[in-house]
Design an enzyme around this catalytic site. Structure first.
Site, PDB file in Angstrom:
ATOM      1  N   ASP A  92       0.859  -1.179   0.000  1.00 11.39           N
ATOM      2  CA  ASP A  92       0.000   0.000   0.000  1.00 11.39           C
ATOM      3  C   ASP A  92       0.899   1.234   0.000  1.00 11.39           C
ATOM      4  O   ASP A  92       1.933   1.261   0.659  1.00 11.39           O
ATOM      5  CB  ASP A  92      -0.892  -0.036   1.242  1.00 11.39           C
ATOM      6  CG  ASP A  92      -1.990   1.007   1.217  1.00 11.39           C
ATOM      7  OD1 ASP A  92      -1.856   1.988   0.479  1.00 11.39           O
ATOM      8  OD2 ASP A  92      -2.979   0.836   1.955  1.00 11.39           O
ATOM      9  N   GLY A  95      -0.865   6.270   1.423  1.00 11.58           N
ATOM     10  CA  GLY A  95      -1.792   7.383   1.324  1.00 11.58           C
ATOM     11  C   GLY A  95      -2.912   7.316   2.342  1.00 11.58           C
ATOM     12  O   GLY A  95      -3.234   8.312   3.002  1.00 11.58           O
ATOM     13  N   ASP A 266      -7.667  -7.308   0.413  1.00 11.87           N
ATOM     14  CA  ASP A 266      -6.920  -7.333   1.664  1.00 11.87           C
ATOM     15  C   ASP A 266      -7.811  -6.751   2.748  1.00 11.87           C
ATOM     16  O   ASP A 266      -8.693  -5.941   2.462  1.00 11.87           O
ATOM     17  CB  ASP A 266      -5.636  -6.501   1.574  1.00 11.87           C
ATOM     18  CG  ASP A 266      -5.919  -5.016   1.747  1.00 11.87           C
ATOM     19  OD1 ASP A 266      -5.720  -4.493   2.864  1.00 11.87           O
ATOM     20  OD2 ASP A 266      -6.373  -4.363   0.776  1.00 11.87           O
ATOM     21  N   CYS A 304     -12.019 -27.909   9.850  1.00 13.04           N
ATOM     22  CA  CYS A 304     -11.017 -26.888   9.556  1.00 13.04           C
ATOM     23  C   CYS A 304      -9.636 -27.465   9.845  1.00 13.04           C
ATOM     24  O   CYS A 304      -9.420 -28.061  10.907  1.00 13.04           O
ATOM     25  CB  CYS A 304     -11.261 -25.637  10.401  1.00 13.04           C
ATOM     26  SG  CYS A 304      -9.978 -24.365  10.206  1.00 13.04           S
ATOM     27  N   CYS A 306      -6.763 -25.976  10.548  1.00 16.10           N
ATOM     28  CA  CYS A 306      -5.820 -25.172  11.329  1.00 16.10           C
ATOM     29  C   CYS A 306      -5.583 -25.802  12.702  1.00 16.10           C
ATOM     30  O   CYS A 306      -6.420 -26.560  13.205  1.00 16.10           O
ATOM     31  CB  CYS A 306      -6.323 -23.741  11.471  1.00 16.10           C
ATOM     32  SG  CYS A 306      -7.553 -23.509  12.778  1.00 16.10           S
ATOM     33  N   CYS A 309      -8.272 -25.716  15.490  1.00 16.26           N
ATOM     34  CA  CYS A 309      -9.407 -26.640  15.346  1.00 16.26           C
ATOM     35  C   CYS A 309      -8.998 -28.100  15.453  1.00 16.26           C
ATOM     36  O   CYS A 309      -9.773 -28.921  15.952  1.00 16.26           O
ATOM     37  CB  CYS A 309     -10.095 -26.391  14.006  1.00 16.26           C
ATOM     38  SG  CYS A 309     -10.876 -24.767  13.873  1.00 16.26           S
ATOM     39  N   HIS A 335      -6.587 -19.505  12.698  1.00 17.53           N
ATOM     40  CA  HIS A 335      -7.879 -20.020  12.238  1.00 17.53           C
ATOM     41  C   HIS A 335      -8.556 -19.044  11.286  1.00 17.53           C
ATOM     42  O   HIS A 335      -9.051 -19.446  10.212  1.00 17.53           O
ATOM     43  CB  HIS A 335      -8.819 -20.293  13.412  1.00 17.53           C
ATOM     44  CG  HIS A 335     -10.228 -20.516  12.959  1.00 17.53           C
ATOM     45  ND1 HIS A 335     -10.661 -21.709  12.418  1.00 17.53           N
ATOM     46  CD2 HIS A 335     -11.302 -19.664  12.895  1.00 17.53           C
ATOM     47  CE1 HIS A 335     -11.925 -21.603  12.061  1.00 17.53           C
ATOM     48  NE2 HIS A 335     -12.348 -20.375  12.340  1.00 17.53           N
TER      49      HIS A 335
END
Length: 374
Positions: A92, A95, A266, A304, A306, A309, A335
């Site tokens: 980015d 700004g 994003d 899930c 991750c 989990c 997660h």
């Protein structure tokens, strides 16, 4: 030099699936970029970020120029090596952050003078300096320097701001150092005014960029107005270039925006929420501080992949947040980012199989249903 390109793969209505080819690898789109503002995705190692399925991350010019400094990052081999992310990085321009400083900044036609929020030191950003910093960071995708006005605002003020951003876009493009596989994106501004958005798209396409972003949304206008603005803006943007909606958003925001032709996103929501005990799931959001989780042996979300989990219970996650243990934010951020990548992969697969409409109904029904009982 044509190493950077967006290659279309399939469409389903206005939604698109494709591949973004860059100097630092290929990214499947639509894609969500975890926010690594200051050279780190908060509470995550880069190995854990990779494990979520992320293909590209975001860094920020404003924060990195203040600490540790773009010159230092460049001397240490660039941001990819510095933060241990060999894949693509989008930066980015700074700004939005500068404009958020309020009384700490002074805007003129050439750029912005501002005081650091860290130590009060004075700095100056212009389109040329922002582009130079992003080059020193070795950003795969550089964003042009723009002004992002707060909404709501008078139409005349939005028009003046947009036209200043278009002049800065031309200067950013002039300062951009073209390299094979690297890119610079122009940023469409104009608030929620259709005629100003159209004028901005025309100005940017006349300049010519490798990709185009939509800025100035998700700043309080509400989802309905955001989608209305996308409906009027996205069809005007070049169909052969990637389209990026900046700073958006919730899983439902991502779904609705992909259905309107957006390729890249994003947002800080999954990481910020992970640090405040808020979990995103296929059945909506959960607050892990809630007492009802204290004795719940179930995983946060069955299926899930991750570690939050697969290795832990809701009761354990609840305990971590109640005890202010740092592991709680780490696991829940992991997660949330995994869930966002699963949402994007599911959307992409649905586009490839031309069933996005049915998939959208399923996703929204799940979010609306809420947490199933034990």
């Amino acid at each position: 030099m044509n190493g950077f390109r967006w290659q279309p793969e399939a469409t389903d209505g206005a939604a698109r699936a494709g591949h973004l080819h860059t100097a630092h690898g290929v990214v499947a789109t639509p894609t969500f970029m975890p926010v690594g503002t200051a050279g780190t995705v908060k509470a995550m190692t880069m190995d854990s970020v990779r494990s979520t399925g992320a293909g590209i991350v975001l860094g920020n010019t404003y924060h990195l120029m203040l600490r540790p400094g773009a010159e230092r990052v460049q001397a240490l081999g660039g941001l990819h090596r510095f933060m241990d992310w060999p894949g693509p990085i989008l930066t980015d321009s700074g700004g939005f952050q500068v404009m958020s400083l309020g009384a700490l900044r002074k805007l003129d036609s050439d750029g912005v003078t501002f005081q650091s929020h860290i130590d009060g030191s004075r700095h100056r950003l212009t389109p040329e300096r922002s582009t130079e910093i992003q080059h020193m960071l070795d950003a795969t995708i550089t964003m042009c320097f723009d002004e992002c006005p707060a909404l709501p605002a008078e139409t005349d003020a939005i028009a003046a701001s947009m036209r200043l951003s278009m002049r800065w876009a031309a200067r950013s493009r002039e300062a951009f150092v073209a390299r094979d596989g690297y890119a610079q994106y122009g940023i469409v501004q104009g608030g929620t005014e259709p005629q100003l958005r159209a004028e901005s798209v025309r100005a940017l396409t006349d300049i010519g960029f490798e990709g185009y972003a939509i800025g100035g949304l998700a700043v309080g206008e509400g989802q309905a107005l955001m989608f209305q603005t996308l409906d009027g803006t996205v069809p005007l943007m070049p169909a052969d270039k990637p389209r990026y909606l900046m700073g958006v958003g919730t899983p439902d925001d991502l779904l609705g925006s992909v259905m309107r032709g957006i390729d890249m996103f994003d947002c800080v929501m999954p990481t910020r929420s992970g640090r405040t005990a808020r979990a995103y799931t296929g059945f909506g959001t959960l607050n892990l501080r809630n007492a009802r989780h204290a004795l719940d042996p179930r995983p946060l979300e069955a299926g899930c992949p991750c570690p939050a989990c697969t290795r832990h219970s809701r009761a354990y996650l609840h305990h971590l947040f109640r005890a202010d243990e740092i592991l709680g934010p780490m696991l829940l951020t992991w997660h949330n980012l995994t869930y966002y990548q699963r949402v994007m992969q599911g959307i992409r697969t649905a586009i490839l199989e031309t069933r996005l409409g049915a998939h959208a109904i399923e996703l929204r029904a799940g979010w609306a249903a809420g947490d199933p009982p034990p």
